[in-house]
Write an enzyme that holds these catalytic residues in place. Structure first.
Site, PDB file in Angstrom:
ATOM      1  N   VAL A  13      -2.455   1.638  15.089  1.00  0.00           N
ATOM      2  CA  VAL A  13      -3.412   1.138  16.075  1.00  0.00           C
ATOM      3  C   VAL A  13      -3.707  -0.339  15.860  1.00  0.00           C
ATOM      4  O   VAL A  13      -3.624  -1.163  16.770  1.00  0.00           O
ATOM      5  CB  VAL A  13      -4.726   1.952  16.015  1.00  0.00           C
ATOM      6  CG1 VAL A  13      -5.769   1.353  16.957  1.00  0.00           C
ATOM      7  CG2 VAL A  13      -4.465   3.403  16.368  1.00  0.00           C
ATOM      8  N   ASP A  31      -6.184  -5.445   5.547  1.00  0.00           N
ATOM      9  CA  ASP A  31      -5.845  -4.099   5.092  1.00  0.00           C
ATOM     10  C   ASP A  31      -6.009  -4.058   3.584  1.00  0.00           C
ATOM     11  O   ASP A  31      -5.798  -5.072   2.904  1.00  0.00           O
ATOM     12  CB  ASP A  31      -4.404  -3.745   5.482  1.00  0.00           C
ATOM     13  CG  ASP A  31      -4.163  -2.244   5.515  1.00  0.00           C
ATOM     14  OD1 ASP A  31      -4.011  -1.681   6.606  1.00  0.00           O
ATOM     15  OD2 ASP A  31      -4.138  -1.616   4.432  1.00  0.00           O
ATOM     16  N   ARG A  36       1.350  -3.358   2.172  1.00  0.00           N
ATOM     17  CA  ARG A  36       1.379  -3.504   3.630  1.00  0.00           C
ATOM     18  C   ARG A  36       1.245  -4.975   4.021  1.00  0.00           C
ATOM     19  O   ARG A  36       1.980  -5.472   4.884  1.00  0.00           O
ATOM     20  CB  ARG A  36       0.232  -2.678   4.237  1.00  0.00           C
ATOM     21  CG  ARG A  36       0.101  -2.768   5.758  1.00  0.00           C
ATOM     22  CD  ARG A  36       1.239  -2.096   6.465  1.00  0.00           C
ATOM     23  NE  ARG A  36       0.967  -1.937   7.895  1.00  0.00           N
ATOM     24  CZ  ARG A  36       1.912  -1.821   8.812  1.00  0.00           C
ATOM     25  NH1 ARG A  36       3.189  -1.863   8.458  1.00  0.00           N
ATOM     26  NH2 ARG A  36       1.602  -1.674  10.088  1.00  0.00           N
ATOM     27  N   THR A 119     -11.136   7.253  16.248  1.00  0.00           N
ATOM     28  CA  THR A 119     -11.626   8.432  16.965  1.00  0.00           C
ATOM     29  C   THR A 119     -12.690   9.139  16.137  1.00  0.00           C
ATOM     30  O   THR A 119     -12.473   9.474  14.979  1.00  0.00           O
ATOM     31  CB  THR A 119     -10.474   9.397  17.253  1.00  0.00           C
ATOM     32  OG1 THR A 119      -9.480   8.716  18.016  1.00  0.00           O
ATOM     33  CG2 THR A 119     -10.966  10.607  18.037  1.00  0.00           C
ATOM     34  N   CYS A 259      -3.739  12.695  16.264  1.00  0.00           N
ATOM     35  CA  CYS A 259      -4.691  12.752  17.382  1.00  0.00           C
ATOM     36  C   CYS A 259      -4.916  14.171  17.886  1.00  0.00           C
ATOM     37  O   CYS A 259      -5.967  14.759  17.650  1.00  0.00           O
ATOM     38  CB  CYS A 259      -4.206  11.861  18.521  1.00  0.00           C
ATOM     39  SG  CYS A 259      -4.283  10.100  18.142  1.00  0.00           S
TER      40      CYS A 259
END
Length: 415
Positions: A13, A31, A36, A119, A259
């Site tokens: 995302v 991050d 990463r 979410t 999700c």
């Protein structure tokens, strides 16, 4: 002053969002994973959501990648895009959300806006995250700093419906902040925005999007279970029913990913905390969570019919990611099929063109095989519809081919 944006969490995302914002604003991608950050600084995105040229394009536009809070303390917009998983008891795990809120709270200043994209259940932003921001910043909500919520709608592996091409729901902790948040996203989202009246409405809208899809898939999965007992081809039934103009084109399958297989539990958790026991949502979840066991049982029955000794039989599972043509292995329900086949005594090998063997080993405890000699297996389960698997041919007469995704013409069984 102009907006300087910090995107917290550079996964499926956060990274595409940071890339989109970098074309118009100063952006710092933050991050906590050093590896990463190191990869992104040289242009490599292991999620494959961005190409090397896209990552380098963002860098050329001035975007920085960092794991140092000092590098985001001069930002005035903080967008939090960390994962919101469930624990082993299917309860929301807010650890990444709370820890990222703590980090942002340490650098939060007068007038800053914190926008959440993760979410969550309705109320989470204002009831769970805001107190953390207040505690670590020493500032007062809606007086010194403000919040927004704009739920992510990223579809991993989809190169057509990218972040700027999907309509964005926005919201703010006051009407004025709602307008500011909406204006910010409208500046990069070509598909447009929808300003929700409150943060809770935006949170609820997101969590029901995937709950609705989960329930629809559960319905056709239940049809597959029923029609299997009737010896009826489920896909043939769905094709026939699909000739009606308003019939929804859902297909049976394994429901995983970060999700659809997770979000409904956020809504049911909140409902249960308020004394309401959800019926339809949890029924759908139970059906979908048990489909892997059903698939494995079907494979075993087909093997027995072809005379295979189950104990020690060799089974190949093709695909372990949660969906086709992407490397995302989070909450893959293919694992249920693999574990159940092992419970029957099968020797199971797993191959995947897209997934990282090291990540699979770390997450699930087994590695992936490389070159696939399909003919040496007693059974092959095509679990994920990667484009590469559509080119494979299966012609061993005594081999069982089970096609979960219904992409093969000569499968012995399918959902």
């Amino acid at each position: 002053m102009g907006n300087k944006i910090a995107v917290i969490g550079l996964g499926y995302v956060g990274l595409p969002l940071a890339h989109a914002f970098s074309k118009k604003y100063k952006v710092v991608g933050f991050d906590i994973a050093g590896w990463r950050i190191d990869e992104l600084r040289v242009g490599y995105d292991r999620t494959l959501e961005l190409s090397e040229s896209q990552v380098k394009e963002a860098i050329e536009c001035g975007m920085e990648f960092s794991l140092d809070l000092e590098d985001i303390k001069d930002c005035n917009i903080y967008i939090i895009t960390v994962p919101t998983p469930i624990d082993n008891y299917k309860k929301p795990d807010l650890t990444p959300l709370i820890k990222s809120s703590q980090s942002v709270g340490k650098v939060l200043k007068q007038g800053d806006i914190v926008i959440y994209e993760s979410t969550v259940y309705p109320g989470c932003t204002e009831e769970d995250c805001v107190p953390v921001l207040e505690k670590f910043s020493g500032l007062k909500f809606n007086e010194d700093f403000f919040c927004g919520y704009s739920p992510e709608r990223i579809n991993p592996g989809d190169k057509e419906h990218t972040v700027t091409k999907i309509k964005k729901v926005t919201s703010g902790s006051t009407p004025e902040i709602g307008q500011k948040v909406d204006e910010l996203y409208r500046s990069i989202i070509t598909a447009g925005t929808h300003l929700a009246p409150t943060i809770k409405v935006a949170e609820a809208a997101k969590v029901i999007e995937n709950s609705q899809r989960d329930i629809n898939i559960a319905f056709v999965n239940e049809l597959a279970l029923i029609f299997d007992k009737m010896n009826i081809d489920t896909n043939a039934v769905l094709e026939a029913a699909g000739t009606k103009w308003n019939f929804l084109p859902f297909r049976p399958g394994l429901v995983g990913g970060h999700c659809i297989g997770v979000d409904p539990y956020y809504l049911t958790y909140k409902a249960e905390s308020l004394g309401y026991n959800p019926q339809v949502i949890l029924a759908g979840r139970r059906i979908n969570d048990n489909m892997g066991i059903f698939v494995a049982s079907k494979v075993i029955k087909l093997m027995i019919k072809k005379g295979h000794k189950i104990e020690g039989s060799k089974v190949l599972v093709l695909g372990v990611t949660f969906k086709e043509n992407c490397p995302d292995i989070r909450n893959s329900r293919v694992i249920d099929v693999i574990n159940e086949l092992k419970e029957f005594g099968c020797c199971v090998d797993v191959s995947d063109y897209w997934a990282s063997s090291d990540e699979v080993k770390h997450e699930y405890g087994f590695g992936l095989i490389g070159d696939v000699a399909v003919s040496k297996y007693d059974a092959v389960v095509l679990a994920v519809a990667h484009d590469e698997y559509k080119k494979l041919s299966f012609n061993h007469p005594n081999q069982v081919i089970f096609d979960i995704k219904s992409i093969l013409d000569n499968a012995d069984g399918r959902l």
